[in-house]
Motif scaffolding. Structure first.
Motif, PDB file in Angstrom:
ATOM      1  N   THR A 156      53.528  33.029  35.689  1.00  0.00           N
ATOM      2  CA  THR A 156      52.795  33.915  36.589  1.00  0.00           C
ATOM      3  C   THR A 156      52.090  35.044  35.834  1.00  0.00           C
ATOM      4  O   THR A 156      51.025  35.498  36.253  1.00  0.00           O
ATOM      5  N   ASP A 157      52.658  35.478  34.704  1.00  0.00           N
ATOM      6  CA  ASP A 157      51.969  36.473  33.870  1.00  0.00           C
ATOM      7  C   ASP A 157      50.636  35.919  33.373  1.00  0.00           C
ATOM      8  O   ASP A 157      49.606  36.599  33.411  1.00  0.00           O
ATOM      9  N   PHE A 158      50.655  34.670  32.889  1.00  0.00           N
ATOM     10  CA  PHE A 158      49.411  34.079  32.396  1.00  0.00           C
ATOM     11  C   PHE A 158      48.415  33.868  33.532  1.00  0.00           C
ATOM     12  O   PHE A 158      47.216  34.106  33.368  1.00  0.00           O
ATOM     13  N   LEU A 159      48.897  33.414  34.688  1.00  0.00           N
ATOM     14  CA  LEU A 159      47.996  33.179  35.813  1.00  0.00           C
ATOM     15  C   LEU A 159      47.312  34.471  36.247  1.00  0.00           C
ATOM     16  O   LEU A 159      46.116  34.477  36.572  1.00  0.00           O
ATOM     17  N   GLU A 160      48.066  35.582  36.249  1.00  0.00           N
ATOM     18  CA  GLU A 160      47.450  36.874  36.580  1.00  0.00           C
ATOM     19  C   GLU A 160      46.368  37.220  35.570  1.00  0.00           C
ATOM     20  O   GLU A 160      45.278  37.665  35.935  1.00  0.00           O
ATOM     21  N   PHE A 161      46.659  36.990  34.273  1.00  0.00           N
ATOM     22  CA  PHE A 161      45.696  37.262  33.206  1.00  0.00           C
ATOM     23  C   PHE A 161      44.460  36.383  33.375  1.00  0.00           C
ATOM     24  O   PHE A 161      43.316  36.850  33.253  1.00  0.00           O
ATOM     25  N   ALA A 162      44.677  35.097  33.676  1.00  0.00           N
ATOM     26  CA  ALA A 162      43.575  34.139  33.782  1.00  0.00           C
ATOM     27  C   ALA A 162      42.704  34.401  34.998  1.00  0.00           C
ATOM     28  O   ALA A 162      41.524  34.029  35.010  1.00  0.00           O
ATOM     29  N   VAL A 163      43.259  35.032  36.023  1.00  0.00           N
ATOM     30  CA  VAL A 163      42.474  35.392  37.204  1.00  0.00           C
ATOM     31  C   VAL A 163      41.756  36.718  36.991  1.00  0.00           C
ATOM     32  O   VAL A 163      40.592  36.885  37.368  1.00  0.00           O
ATOM     33  N   ARG A 164      42.449  37.666  36.355  1.00  0.00           N
ATOM     34  CA  ARG A 164      41.903  39.018  36.209  1.00  0.00           C
ATOM     35  C   ARG A 164      40.764  39.101  35.213  1.00  0.00           C
ATOM     36  O   ARG A 164      39.720  39.714  35.501  1.00  0.00           O
ATOM     37  N   VAL A 165      40.919  38.503  34.048  1.00  0.00           N
ATOM     38  CA  VAL A 165      39.913  38.668  32.986  1.00  0.00           C
ATOM     39  C   VAL A 165      38.536  38.140  33.402  1.00  0.00           C
ATOM     40  O   VAL A 165      37.538  38.847  33.277  1.00  0.00           O
ATOM     41  N   PRO A 166      38.429  36.910  33.934  1.00  0.00           N
ATOM     42  CA  PRO A 166      37.110  36.443  34.378  1.00  0.00           C
ATOM     43  C   PRO A 166      36.742  36.888  35.792  1.00  0.00           C
ATOM     44  O   PRO A 166      35.664  36.569  36.281  1.00  0.00           O
ATOM     45  N   ASP A 167      37.654  37.631  36.450  1.00  0.00           N
ATOM     46  CA  ASP A 167      37.408  38.139  37.795  1.00  0.00           C
ATOM     47  C   ASP A 167      37.059  36.996  38.755  1.00  0.00           C
ATOM     48  O   ASP A 167      36.037  37.034  39.461  1.00  0.00           O
ATOM     49  N   LEU A 168      37.942  36.005  38.826  1.00  0.00           N
ATOM     50  CA  LEU A 168      37.654  34.783  39.567  1.00  0.00           C
ATOM     51  C   LEU A 168      37.427  35.007  41.060  1.00  0.00           C
ATOM     52  O   LEU A 168      36.664  34.274  41.695  1.00  0.00           O
ATOM     53  N   TYR A 169      38.088  36.000  41.625  1.00  0.00           N
ATOM     54  CA  TYR A 169      38.014  36.153  43.071  1.00  0.00           C
ATOM     55  C   TYR A 169      36.964  37.164  43.531  1.00  0.00           C
ATOM     56  O   TYR A 169      36.890  37.476  44.723  1.00  0.00           O
ATOM     57  N   ARG A 170      36.138  37.656  42.635  1.00  0.00           N
ATOM     58  CA  ARG A 170      35.075  38.580  43.032  1.00  0.00           C
ATOM     59  C   ARG A 170      34.167  37.998  44.112  1.00  0.00           C
ATOM     60  O   ARG A 170      33.759  38.724  45.042  1.00  0.00           O
ATOM     61  N   PRO A 171      33.808  36.693  44.072  1.00  0.00           N
ATOM     62  CA  PRO A 171      32.893  36.164  45.095  1.00  0.00           C
ATOM     63  C   PRO A 171      33.398  36.290  46.531  1.00  0.00           C
ATOM     64  O   PRO A 171      32.592  36.281  47.466  1.00  0.00           O
ATOM     65  N   VAL A 172      34.717  36.385  46.714  1.00  0.00           N
ATOM     66  CA  VAL A 172      35.235  36.450  48.092  1.00  0.00           C
ATOM     67  C   VAL A 172      35.609  37.865  48.516  1.00  0.00           C
ATOM     68  O   VAL A 172      36.015  38.071  49.662  1.00  0.00           O
ATOM     69  N   ALA A 173      35.476  38.836  47.622  1.00  0.00           N
ATOM     70  CA  ALA A 173      35.833  40.212  47.972  1.00  0.00           C
ATOM     71  C   ALA A 173      35.046  40.730  49.179  1.00  0.00           C
ATOM     72  O   ALA A 173      35.631  41.359  50.074  1.00  0.00           O
ATOM     73  N   PRO A 174      33.723  40.487  49.260  1.00  0.00           N
ATOM     74  CA  PRO A 174      32.994  40.969  50.448  1.00  0.00           C
ATOM     75  C   PRO A 174      33.492  40.348  51.750  1.00  0.00           C
ATOM     76  O   PRO A 174      33.523  41.021  52.785  1.00  0.00           O
ATOM     77  N   GLN A 219      37.437  46.617  44.412  1.00  0.00           N
ATOM     78  CA  GLN A 219      36.333  45.870  45.007  1.00  0.00           C
ATOM     79  C   GLN A 219      36.342  45.923  46.531  1.00  0.00           C
ATOM     80  O   GLN A 219      35.345  45.588  47.167  1.00  0.00           O
ATOM     81  N   LEU A 220      37.469  46.326  47.111  1.00  0.00           N
ATOM     82  CA  LEU A 220      37.582  46.442  48.561  1.00  0.00           C
ATOM     83  C   LEU A 220      37.445  47.903  48.966  1.00  0.00           C
ATOM     84  O   LEU A 220      38.305  48.733  48.640  1.00  0.00           O
ATOM     85  N   GLY A 221      36.371  48.219  49.659  1.00  0.00           N
ATOM     86  CA  GLY A 221      36.098  49.605  50.019  1.00  0.00           C
ATOM     87  C   GLY A 221      37.243  50.304  50.725  1.00  0.00           C
ATOM     88  O   GLY A 221      37.614  51.426  50.342  1.00  0.00           O
ATOM     89  N   PRO A 222      37.837  49.707  51.765  1.00  0.00           N
ATOM     90  CA  PRO A 222      38.933  50.391  52.472  1.00  0.00           C
ATOM     91  C   PRO A 222      40.150  50.669  51.596  1.00  0.00           C
ATOM     92  O   PRO A 222      40.832  51.673  51.782  1.00  0.00           O
ATOM     93  N   VAL A 223      40.419  49.779  50.635  1.00  0.00           N
ATOM     94  CA  VAL A 223      41.546  49.992  49.723  1.00  0.00           C
ATOM     95  C   VAL A 223      41.186  51.083  48.718  1.00  0.00           C
ATOM     96  O   VAL A 223      41.987  51.986  48.428  1.00  0.00           O
TER      97      VAL A 223
END
Length: 261
Positions: A25-43, A74-78
């Motif tokens: 799970t440490d690596f998965l967090e790193f692999a998601v965070r560095v390339p910012d994989l979930y940015r497209p769904v933030a809006p 990336q989330l305005g309310p947060v």
């Protein structure tokens, strides 16, 4: 698209040593965070939060923190402090989640006890999110998770960065090398991670195995549509699709459910 196959992941096994599970799970967090994989769904998530009026996000199956180190800004309310984030997991990676809490400040709280997405305690209120986790559940279980959100009048958002696509399956074959290269930069530092990565390469091999299995059992948009049929009582509505990752033929599959006003 190839047929969905529901195999087991090593991360799901209760007897898997905590040091190896946390290393995954440490690596998965790193692999998601560095390339910012979930940015497209933030809006889309931000819009859902605003429409739901929720003041809390309950993140289920949080693992090592998933995309939250990026998503918090990336989330305005947060970002504005109007919405706080509760992170939880069936097998909490406590050191990683504690680090997220330390870096994020008051915007994040860690649920210390074990929380199953299949049995969310009534006292844990909020808009529910699952990042890279929904594929862990068989169709009957997945539908039960969605039905429970509908029954309790909670919003829910499911996001998956894996797909049953040959390109992603090929990528997974290279993940052991990525684990070897990334491990010195992953925080928090743990001697156990070095042991299970370089002396006995259990973490790199487990990441590859679980990655391939994750792709094979990720739900397609059509399958998500099937799971939500009949779950539209009292104005509850669903949105589903794929947010593309630039020019690549893959993207983030999403399913967002919102209760009626």
């Amino acid at each position: 698209m190839m047929q969905r196959i529901h195999l087991f992941e090593l991360e799901d096994l209760p007897r898997l040593p905590a040091a190896i599970r946390d290393g995954i799970t440490d690596f998965l967090e790193f692999a998601v965070r560095v390339p910012d994989l979930y940015r497209p769904v933030a809006p889309r998530l931000e819009r859902a939060l605003e429409e739901s009026g929720a003041s809390t996000i309950l993140d289920l199956c949080a693992g090592g923190g998933g995309p939250w180190m990026r998503m918090l800004d990336q989330l305005g309310p947060v970002r504005a402090g109007a919405v706080r984030v509760l992170v939880s997991d069936l097998y909490p990676n406590r050191s990683a989640l504690a680090r997220l809490r330390e870096l994020a400040g008051a915007r994040v709280e860690v649920v210390e006890r074990s929380v199953s997405a299949m049995a969310v305690p009534r006292d844990l209120d909020g808009f529910r999110t699952l990042f890279s986790a929904f594929h862990h559940f068989r169709p009957r279980e997945a539908r039960a998770i969605l039905a429970d959100a509908v029954e309790q009048g909670r919003g829910i958002a499911v996001f998956e960065s894996t797909q049953r696509h040959p390109l992603l399956l090929l990528y997974m074959l290279f993940t052991p090398l990525l684990v070897l290269l990334a491990t010195p930069f992953i925080r928090p530092f743990r001697w156990s991670r070095l042991f299970w990565t370089y002396l006995i390469p259990a973490i790199p091999l487990a990441v590859m195995f679980d990655g391939i299995v994750s792709c094979l059992r990720t739900y397609s948009v059509a399958e998500l549509d099937t799971l939500t049929r009949g779950l539209d009582r009292e104005g509850y509505r669903w949105e589903r699709g794929v947010a593309r990752l630039g020019p690549l033929p893959v993207g983030v599959t999403y399913l967002i459910g919102l209760p009626g006003r």
